[in-house]
Design a protein around this motif. Structure first.
Motif, PDB file in Angstrom:
ATOM      1  N   PRO A 275       0.825  -1.217   0.000  1.00  0.00           N
ATOM      2  CA  PRO A 275       0.000   0.000   0.000  1.00  0.00           C
ATOM      3  C   PRO A 275       0.854   1.261   0.000  1.00  0.00           C
ATOM      4  N   ALA A 276       0.345   2.309  -0.616  1.00  0.00           N
ATOM      5  CA  ALA A 276       1.033   3.591  -0.606  1.00  0.00           C
ATOM      6  C   ALA A 276       0.942   4.205   0.784  1.00  0.00           C
ATOM      7  N   GLU A 277       1.848   5.104   1.070  1.00  0.00           N
ATOM      8  CA  GLU A 277       1.891   5.752   2.379  1.00  0.00           C
ATOM      9  C   GLU A 277       0.586   6.502   2.643  1.00  0.00           C
ATOM     10  N   GLN A 282      -6.650  -2.486   4.677  1.00  0.00           N
ATOM     11  CA  GLN A 282      -7.910  -3.141   4.356  1.00  0.00           C
ATOM     12  C   GLN A 282      -8.622  -2.433   3.219  1.00  0.00           C
ATOM     13  N   ALA A 283      -8.543  -1.097   3.198  1.00  0.00           N
ATOM     14  CA  ALA A 283      -9.178  -0.337   2.120  1.00  0.00           C
ATOM     15  C   ALA A 283      -8.504  -0.639   0.785  1.00  0.00           C
ATOM     16  N   VAL A 284      -7.174  -0.780   0.793  1.00  0.00           N
ATOM     17  CA  VAL A 284      -6.444  -1.098  -0.432  1.00  0.00           C
ATOM     18  C   VAL A 284      -6.819  -2.499  -0.910  1.00  0.00           C
ATOM     19  N   ARG A 285      -6.919  -3.441   0.036  1.00  0.00           N
ATOM     20  CA  ARG A 285      -7.307  -4.808  -0.347  1.00  0.00           C
ATOM     21  C   ARG A 285      -8.693  -4.802  -0.990  1.00  0.00           C
ATOM     22  N   THR A 317      -4.616   0.927  -9.368  1.00  0.00           N
ATOM     23  CA  THR A 317      -5.665   1.100  -8.361  1.00  0.00           C
ATOM     24  C   THR A 317      -5.207   2.075  -7.289  1.00  0.00           C
ATOM     25  N   ALA A 318      -6.083   2.961  -6.875  1.00  0.00           N
ATOM     26  CA  ALA A 318      -5.738   3.973  -5.878  1.00  0.00           C
ATOM     27  C   ALA A 318      -5.222   3.315  -4.602  1.00  0.00           C
ATOM     28  N   GLY A 319      -4.091   3.807  -4.112  1.00  0.00           N
ATOM     29  CA  GLY A 319      -3.526   3.300  -2.873  1.00  0.00           C
ATOM     30  C   GLY A 319      -2.493   2.212  -3.038  1.00  0.00           C
ATOM     31  N   VAL A 320      -2.235   1.766  -4.271  1.00  0.00           N
ATOM     32  CA  VAL A 320      -1.241   0.709  -4.523  1.00  0.00           C
ATOM     33  C   VAL A 320       0.081   1.341  -4.914  1.00  0.00           C
ATOM     34  N   ALA A 321       1.109   1.063  -4.108  1.00  0.00           N
ATOM     35  CA  ALA A 321       2.447   1.576  -4.407  1.00  0.00           C
ATOM     36  C   ALA A 321       3.243   0.589  -5.249  1.00  0.00           C
TER      37      ALA A 321
END
Length: 351
Positions: A275-277, A282-285, A317-321
């Protein structure tokens, strides 16, 4: 296109050349010339707009629909999402409980669903699943499982409701760009009543159909198999029967046309995500799971599952680093009559 000022300056120039006099900027004549220039500019704008509507490449709205009508097409209407709602009680019912058709349930975001047939929660049982659909057509009805939790008016004796599986198949009305592509396709591949383009374009004229592939001579000479899919994936028997009747009335003489559901090819997906900083794991999943499930729609009929494409979807996808796709390990070839269907989905979120 000329601006109002350019038109106005040209009019002043003509007046100067023809009369030898100069129109004062504060004179009545100058004001009248500017008003005329504004109207001429409006005609320029109207002419440019008309030229855009004259061609399907640039037409919009109802004018694009008129181009479609000339090609035997129509804009596809919005489609309601379908699924099921599970009604349950705290303890086994002592008598049959009736759940009438039209019982309305909703998500926390007030997306409403209604049952489509009468149902009975029988005595001695604690739950019953009832077919349902979104109250309004559109993609907003595609909600994940476990999100339909409220009953507008609870049937007598029923304690709670939930959707055991996601509602799928909802689609917004066809947008201009999708309709434009279908119109232009009729020029690139002219349907002649016998070729693949004829069958594909005919099937895609149905609101529920999102993809189609044609298998000529699939059962021998003189046979044509038309494979269709919906956004939810597999078409129901009613749609297949409707399509069969449609093609039977339009087929060539001595041609055996069969409309089929695609063969499902299950593809398991596993991915490790960083996940990005500042993003909750859980939201990223949940976001990744939603993106992958939406990607495996009926639109993928006959299209290979490419690991680069799937990995790019997850990475964007938003939040994926960062992400690493572990399954499928390689590209999955898909035959023309096959539909890649999501099997197991594992999303590991690391630090």
């Amino acid at each position: 296109m000329k601006t109002i000022e350019e038109i106005y300056d040209e009019m002043l120039g003509v007046f100067r050349r023809e009369t030898g006099a100069e129109a004062s900027a504060v004179s009545d004549l100058s004001v009248k010339l500017y008003a005329v220039a504004a109207q001429v500019y409006a005609l320029y704008v109207q002419g440019e707009w008309l030229s855009r509507q004259a061609f399907p490449q640039t037409a919009a709205g109802e004018y694009l629909e008129r181009h479609a009508q000339l090609r035997g097409l129509a804009r596809r209407e919005a489609v309601k999402a379908k699924g099921a709602i599970r009604f349950s009680v705290d303890a086994a019912a002592t008598a049959d409980l009736t759940i009438p058709a039209g019982t309305v349930c909703a998500t926390a975001g007030m997306v409403r669903f209604e049952t489509v047939q009468d149902a009975v929660l029988k005595a001695g049982e604690t739950a019953v699943d009832v077919p349902a659909q979104a109250a309004e057509p559109g993609a907003a009805g595609n909600v994940p499982k476990g999100s339909v939790l409220a009953m507008a008016v609870a049937p007598v004796g029923v304690s709670r409701c939930v959707n055991p599986d996601a509602f799928t198949g909802g689609a917004d009305a066809e947008d201009d760009e999708t309709l434009r592509e279908r119109v232009l396709e009729t020029y690139r591949r002219m349907p002649n009543g016998a070729n693949a383009a004829f069958y594909e374009q005919g099937a895609l004229s149905f609101d529920q159909v999102c993809a189609c592939t044609v298998l000529p001579r699939n059962r021998g000479r003189g046979t044509v198999d038309v494979v269709v899919s919906t956004l939810a994936g597999q078409p129901d028997e009613a749609l297949l029967a409707e399509l069969t009747a449609y093609f039977q009335a339009r087929r060539e003489i001595a041609v055996d046309v069969q409309v089929l559901a695609p063969t499902a090819k299950v593809v398991d997906v596993a991915v490790a995500v960083t996940p990005a900083e500042g993003y909750d794991a859980q939201a990223v999943r949940s976001a990744v799971e939603g993106a992958v499930r939406a990607w495996f729609s009926g639109k993928r009929l006959g299209r290979d599952v490419l690991t680069a494409e799937l990995g790019g979807l997850i990475f964007s996808t938003a939040g994926v680093a960062n992400c690493k796709l572990t399954a499928p390990a390689a590209d999955v070839p898909i035959a023309k009559g096959e539909l890649p269907t999501l099997g197991s989905l594992t999303v590991e979120v690391g630090a």
